[in-house]
Design a protein around this motif. Structure first.
Motif, mmCIF file in Angstrom:
data_model
loop_
_atom_site.group_PDB
_atom_site.id
_atom_site.type_symbol
_atom_site.label_atom_id
_atom_site.label_comp_id
_atom_site.label_asym_id
_atom_site.label_seq_id
_atom_site.Cartn_x
_atom_site.Cartn_y
_atom_site.Cartn_z
ATOM 1 N N SER A 40 0.817 -1.612 0.208
ATOM 2 C CA SER A 40 0.259 -0.326 0.390
ATOM 3 C C SER A 40 0.736 1.297 0.116
ATOM 4 C CB SER A 40 -0.175 0.110 1.257
ATOM 5 O OG SER A 40 -1.855 0.733 1.074
ATOM 6 N N THR A 41 1.699 1.285 0.894
ATOM 7 C CA THR A 41 2.663 2.436 1.109
ATOM 8 C C THR A 41 3.531 2.370 -0.486
ATOM 9 O OG1 THR A 41 4.675 0.898 1.454
ATOM 10 C CG2 THR A 41 3.642 1.769 3.160
ATOM 11 N N ASP A 44 1.200 3.739 -2.977
ATOM 12 C CA ASP A 44 0.929 6.025 -2.291
ATOM 13 C C ASP A 44 2.147 6.616 -2.903
ATOM 14 O OD1 ASP A 44 -1.730 5.534 -1.065
ATOM 15 O OD2 ASP A 44 -0.660 5.223 0.686
ATOM 16 N N GLU A 45 2.702 5.951 -2.564
ATOM 17 C CA GLU A 45 4.271 6.876 -3.428
ATOM 18 C C GLU A 45 4.408 6.777 -4.392
ATOM 19 O OE1 GLU A 45 7.181 4.311 -1.914
ATOM 20 O OE2 GLU A 45 7.178 5.356 -0.044
ATOM 21 N N TYR A 47 1.895 6.927 -6.788
ATOM 22 C CA TYR A 47 0.544 8.463 -6.907
ATOM 23 C C TYR A 47 1.123 9.446 -6.244
ATOM 24 C CZ TYR A 47 -4.077 10.301 -6.388
ATOM 25 O OH TYR A 47 -5.232 11.678 -6.857
ATOM 26 N N GLU A 48 1.848 9.688 -5.398
ATOM 27 C CA GLU A 48 2.457 11.153 -5.403
ATOM 28 C C GLU A 48 3.196 11.786 -6.615
ATOM 29 O OE1 GLU A 48 1.769 13.382 -3.572
ATOM 30 O OE2 GLU A 48 -0.051 11.418 -2.226
ATOM 31 N N ILE A 165 -6.530 3.269 -5.879
ATOM 32 C CA ILE A 165 -6.378 4.154 -4.239
ATOM 33 C C ILE A 165 -7.933 4.167 -3.847
ATOM 34 C CG2 ILE A 165 -6.090 6.034 -2.834
ATOM 35 C CD1 ILE A 165 -2.888 5.756 -4.355
ATOM 36 N N ASP A 169 -9.236 1.691 -0.771
ATOM 37 C CA ASP A 169 -9.672 1.986 0.317
ATOM 38 C C ASP A 169 -11.106 1.851 0.694
ATOM 39 O OD1 ASP A 169 -6.900 3.319 0.116
ATOM 40 O OD2 ASP A 169 -8.045 5.652 0.175
ATOM 41 N N LYS A 183 -1.866 7.784 6.179
ATOM 42 C CA LYS A 183 -0.919 8.221 4.557
ATOM 43 C C LYS A 183 0.224 9.169 5.441
ATOM 44 C CE LYS A 183 -3.707 7.946 1.059
ATOM 45 N NZ LYS A 183 -5.018 7.739 0.630
#
Length: 183
Positions: A40-41, A44-45, A47-48, A165, A169, A183
């Motif tokens: 998951s991290t 997220d990374e 996506y950023e 994402i 979620d 997050k």
């Protein structure tokens, strides 16, 4: 009626929702697997990173559009300037300036306004040629087109990651006892 009410009233609709949700979850899992983002991290990374690229691409495109708009404005000013320059020369040579002024007042006013604005932009420098500005416009337009194509690609990636994402979620919220990473 809301989806939940429809699902309660219709067994077929409830089955369709269940199947649809499973298909969405499968697509999300497949996307995450294909891109090596089961953690998951990492998702997220990634996506950023894509969000940052998306914003940079959009700001570059807007900057190019602003430059293109400025070049178009200068081309219009030069057109007004050169169009009115002939009338201004005739006005200066004319013996009956008041009569000439009445007949060509709008043309002379446009010339004067264009002349003033060009002097504000270029100062005492020589005015650029129309051909030079048109070449610059062509370069900027092709640059803008290339940036737009890159923008469309990165926007698609950004939207896909956002959808994954949201689906992740949403899925984690529905799973009792699941830990949702902050997050």
């Amino acid at each position: 009626l809301e989806k939940n009410e429809k699902a309660k009233n219709s067994d077929a609709y409830a089955r369709w929702i269940k199947i649809h949700n499973l298909q969405v979850q499968a697509k999300t899992f497949s996307f995450m697997s294909e891109h090596g983002l089961l953690n998951s991290t990492e998702l997220d990374e990634e996506y950023e990173l894509v969000t940052k690229q998306f914003r940079e691409c959009r700001s570059q495109m807007k900057s190019t559009e602003a430059e293109l708009k400025e070049v178009n404005h200068r081309l219009r000013l030069l057109g007004q300037y050169f169009k009115g320059k002939r009338a201004y020369r005739e006005y200066c040579r004319c013996g009956k300036q008041l009569v000439f002024l009445k007949e060509h007042q709008s043309e002379l006013e446009l010339y004067d306004a264009a002349s003033r604005e060009l002097r504000e932009i270029y100062g005492d420098q020589k005015l650029p040629g129309v051909k030079e500005l048109k070449e610059q416009k062509v370069i900027l337009q092709s640059q803008k087109d290339a940036q737009y194509e890159a923008f469309k690609e990165i926007r698609k990636q950004w939207m896909d990651f956002g959808k994954v994402i949201r689906n992740r979620d949403s899925f984690l919220k529905k799973q009792p006892g699941q830990y949702k990473e902050k997050k």
